[in-house]
Design an enzyme around this catalytic site. Structure first.
Site, short mmCIF file in Angstrom:
data_model
loop_
_atom_site.label_atom_id
_atom_site.label_comp_id
_atom_site.label_asym_id
_atom_site.label_seq_id
_atom_site.Cartn_x
_atom_site.Cartn_y
_atom_site.Cartn_z
N GLY A 106 71.01 149.17 12.96
CA GLY A 106 70.38 150.15 12.05
C GLY A 106 68.98 150.48 12.56
O GLY A 106 68.09 150.82 11.79
N GLY A 165 66.75 153.73 11.72
CA GLY A 165 66.30 154.03 10.37
C GLY A 165 64.80 153.91 10.19
O GLY A 165 64.05 153.68 11.15
N GLN A 166 64.36 154.05 8.93
CA GLN A 166 62.93 154.07 8.64
C GLN A 166 62.25 152.78 9.13
O GLN A 166 61.20 152.82 9.76
CB GLN A 166 62.70 154.22 7.12
CG GLN A 166 61.24 154.48 6.79
CD GLN A 166 60.89 154.30 5.31
OE1 GLN A 166 61.72 153.86 4.51
NE2 GLN A 166 59.68 154.64 4.95
N ASP A 220 72.93 151.42 16.60
CA ASP A 220 73.07 152.30 15.43
C ASP A 220 74.32 153.13 15.66
O ASP A 220 74.99 153.01 16.69
CB ASP A 220 71.82 153.19 15.26
CG ASP A 220 71.60 153.59 13.79
OD1 ASP A 220 72.53 154.15 13.18
OD2 ASP A 220 70.50 153.34 13.26
N ILE A 244 78.51 148.49 12.24
CA ILE A 244 78.42 147.09 11.82
C ILE A 244 79.70 146.62 11.13
O ILE A 244 79.97 145.42 11.05
CB ILE A 244 77.19 146.87 10.92
CG1 ILE A 244 76.99 145.39 10.56
CG2 ILE A 244 77.25 147.70 9.64
CD1 ILE A 244 76.87 144.49 11.73
N TYR A 279 73.38 149.26 -5.24
CA TYR A 279 72.48 148.76 -4.18
C TYR A 279 71.86 147.42 -4.60
O TYR A 279 71.89 146.44 -3.85
CB TYR A 279 71.40 149.82 -3.96
CG TYR A 279 70.30 149.47 -3.00
CD1 TYR A 279 70.54 149.24 -1.66
CD2 TYR A 279 68.97 149.38 -3.45
CE1 TYR A 279 69.50 148.95 -0.78
CE2 TYR A 279 67.93 149.11 -2.59
CZ TYR A 279 68.20 148.88 -1.25
OH TYR A 279 67.17 148.60 -0.38
N LYS A 325 72.28 143.67 -3.05
CA LYS A 325 71.17 142.86 -2.54
C LYS A 325 71.12 141.51 -3.25
O LYS A 325 70.86 140.48 -2.62
CB LYS A 325 69.84 143.62 -2.74
CG LYS A 325 69.68 144.84 -1.86
CD LYS A 325 69.63 144.48 -0.38
CE LYS A 325 69.37 145.68 0.52
NZ LYS A 325 69.51 145.39 1.95
P1 NAD Z 1 67.58 153.72 6.64
O1 NAD Z 1 68.60 154.35 5.77
O2 NAD Z 1 66.36 154.50 7.00
O3 NAD Z 1 68.24 153.22 7.99
C1 NAD Z 1 69.50 152.59 8.04
C2 NAD Z 1 70.05 152.77 9.43
O4 NAD Z 1 71.33 152.13 9.47
C3 NAD Z 1 70.29 154.25 9.80
O5 NAD Z 1 69.70 154.54 11.05
C4 NAD Z 1 71.79 154.38 9.85
O6 NAD Z 1 72.27 155.29 10.83
C5 NAD Z 1 72.21 152.95 10.20
N1 NAD Z 1 73.58 152.66 9.77
C6 NAD Z 1 74.22 153.10 8.65
N2 NAD Z 1 75.48 152.67 8.64
C7 NAD Z 1 75.66 151.95 9.76
C8 NAD Z 1 76.75 151.24 10.30
N3 NAD Z 1 77.96 151.23 9.70
N4 NAD Z 1 76.58 150.58 11.47
C9 NAD Z 1 75.39 150.62 12.10
N5 NAD Z 1 74.32 151.29 11.66
C10 NAD Z 1 74.44 151.94 10.49
O7 NAD Z 1 67.17 152.35 5.94
P2 NAD Z 1 65.78 151.57 6.01
O8 NAD Z 1 64.89 152.16 4.99
O9 NAD Z 1 65.32 151.46 7.41
O10 NAD Z 1 66.23 150.16 5.42
C11 NAD Z 1 66.67 149.12 6.26
C12 NAD Z 1 66.99 147.92 5.40
O11 NAD Z 1 65.82 147.56 4.63
C13 NAD Z 1 68.10 148.16 4.36
O12 NAD Z 1 68.84 146.97 4.20
C14 NAD Z 1 67.34 148.44 3.11
O13 NAD Z 1 68.08 148.09 1.97
C15 NAD Z 1 66.14 147.55 3.25
N6 NAD Z 1 65.00 148.00 2.45
C16 NAD Z 1 64.35 149.16 2.76
C17 NAD Z 1 63.27 149.58 1.98
C18 NAD Z 1 62.52 150.85 2.29
O14 NAD Z 1 61.64 151.24 1.49
N7 NAD Z 1 62.78 151.51 3.42
C19 NAD Z 1 62.89 148.82 0.87
C20 NAD Z 1 63.63 147.69 0.54
C21 NAD Z 1 64.66 147.25 1.36
C1 AKB Z 2 64.95 152.31 -2.27
O1 AKB Z 2 64.18 153.03 -2.93
O2 AKB Z 2 66.17 152.27 -2.40
C2 AKB Z 2 64.32 151.38 -1.26
C3 AKB Z 2 64.10 150.04 -1.87
C4 AKB Z 2 62.89 149.77 -2.66
O3 AKB Z 2 64.93 149.18 -1.73
N1 AKB Z 2 63.11 151.96 -0.77
#
Ligand code: NAD
Ligand code: AKB
Length: 314
Positions: A13, A16-17, A39, A56, A145, A149
């Site tokens: 992944g 992603g962000q 990814d 994944i 979601y 988690k």
């Molecule tokens: P995102 O959605 O920006 O990135 C997720 C990445 O996973 C994407 O690039 C997507 O292409 C890839 N992906 C999706 N399905 C896939 C698969 N089947 N196989 C391989 N890759 C795949 O998410 P993010 O914001 O970078 O978050 C990453 C993790 O952190 C997640 O578990 C999310 O729950 C957690 N998280 C994020 C935040 C936030 O604010 N960004 C907050 C809390 C928790």
């Molecule tokens: C969302 O808003 O879903 C995420 C998180 C806080 O898990 N940024």
């Protein structure tokens, strides 16, 4: 912080962000060639890192990538977030849970030695005390979601106690960074607002003006991730996930802070389905355990976060 230059890292992944910034930071520590980005499709921002196209949910393909690169540590970031998860609940459950099992099983079978898997403030729900939410409290998440988690945290703990899997996790708040775009969460407004402030000087927010949520600058979140992963194993007392506190603010408060830099910026409010999700989450959280166990401390406050975002995006 101790780390072994011999370790080989796989980030799933990575496009992603969080993945883009985490891959870049880990590459500074280990060298780009030792940090493999994976990814569903190639990631132009990470063209210095080896890349694998990987779903994944394909356990055999994951095993082959781990063996091909002699991977020791996996950071599993692939997931559906809160807003996209509610729109596709069964797939969110499948992706978020099966992906985790595929990685935990590899660690159980000793093919890899360490796992990072992020949790979220979404583990809390409407019956949780919303202000200064502690590590241990009522947890009845109301989104798919959040349920995934919460279940994931319990499974990480179980794999640790049952099989000695070295898995570490943080309950991230909403993350705000300028290097990458958010991917379908409820806190995404706090990134979009900066882009719109610079582009059009106006922003229509999908949450109401007084919706306070825990948030954090991406730089702090990446540092926390690297710190927990490199802390001595005996310091990691919580094998579910640690609360991680940064800043708490409302859309009105971040807009007022942006107006200090862009006086003619305006914000309007048109709450949608994400409002109900936000209403079920904490407004602020406490992270004493992370501070005590591995010396965590956030650096950014609201004013330094806003200044940093505007400066870098401009
Ligand atoms: P995102 O959605 O920006 O990135 C997720 C990445 O996973 C994407 O690039 C997507 O292409 C890839 N992906 C999706 N399905 C896939 C698969 N089947 N196989 C391989 N890759 C795949 O998410 P993010 O914001 O970078 O978050 C990453 C993790 O952190 C997640 O578990 C999310 O729950 C957690 N998280 C994020 C935040 C936030 O604010 N960004 C907050 C809390 C928790
Ligand atoms: C969302 O808003 O879903 C995420 C998180 C806080 O898990 N940024």
């Amino acid at each position: 912080m101790t780390y072994n230059k011999e370790d080989k890292i796989l980030i799933i992944g990575a496009g992603g962000q969080i993945g883009i910034e985490l891959t870049q930071e880990l590459s500074l520590l280990y060298g780009s060639s030792n940090v493999i980005a994976a990814d569903l499709k190639p990631i132009p921002a990470l063209d210095n890192n080896p890349f694998e196209t990987l779903d994944i949910l394909d356990k055999d393909a994951l095993f082959n990538v781990v063996k091909k690169h002699s991977i020791s540590h996996v950071y599993l970031l692939a997931a559906l977030l809160s807003a996209t998860g509610e729109q596709n609940p069964m797939f969110a459950w499948k992706l978020n849970m099966e992906g985790l099992f595929n990685v935990l099983d590899l660690a159980k079978e000793k093919h890899i030695s360490k796992v990072y898997w992020p949790s979220s403030i979404a583990v809390f729900g409407p019956t949780t005390p919303r202000i200064d939410t502690p590590q241990y409290t009522v947890m009845e998440p109301s989104t798919v979601y959040g349920i995934s988690k919460q279940a994931g945290e319990r499974w990480c703990e179980w794999y640790f106690h049952k099989f000695g899997v070295d898995v570490r996790s943080l309950r991230y708040p909403g993350l705000i960074g300028w290097k990458s775009a958010p991917g379908g969460g409820t806190t995404d407004y706090a990134v979009h607002i900066f882009h719109q402030a610079l582009k059009t000087k106006t922003y229509e927010c999908f949450l109401s003006e007084n919706t306070a949520l825990p948030m954090m600058h991406m730089e702090d979140a990446i540092r926390a991730t690297i710190e927990i992963m490199h802390a001595p194993a005996e310091n990691i007392k919580i094998r579910g996930a640690y609360n991680l506190a940064g800043i708490s603010f409302t859309p009105a408060q971040i807009a007022a802070e942006i107006q200090k830099h862009i006086p003619d910026f305006t914000i309007s409010y048109k709450p949608d389905f994400r409002q109900a999700i936000a209403n079920s989450w904490p407004q602020s959280i406490l992270d004493h355990e992370a501070k005590n166990d591995w010396n965590w401390s956030a650096k950014y406050n609201l004013s330094s976060l806003v200044a940093n975002m505007l400066q870098n995006l401009a």
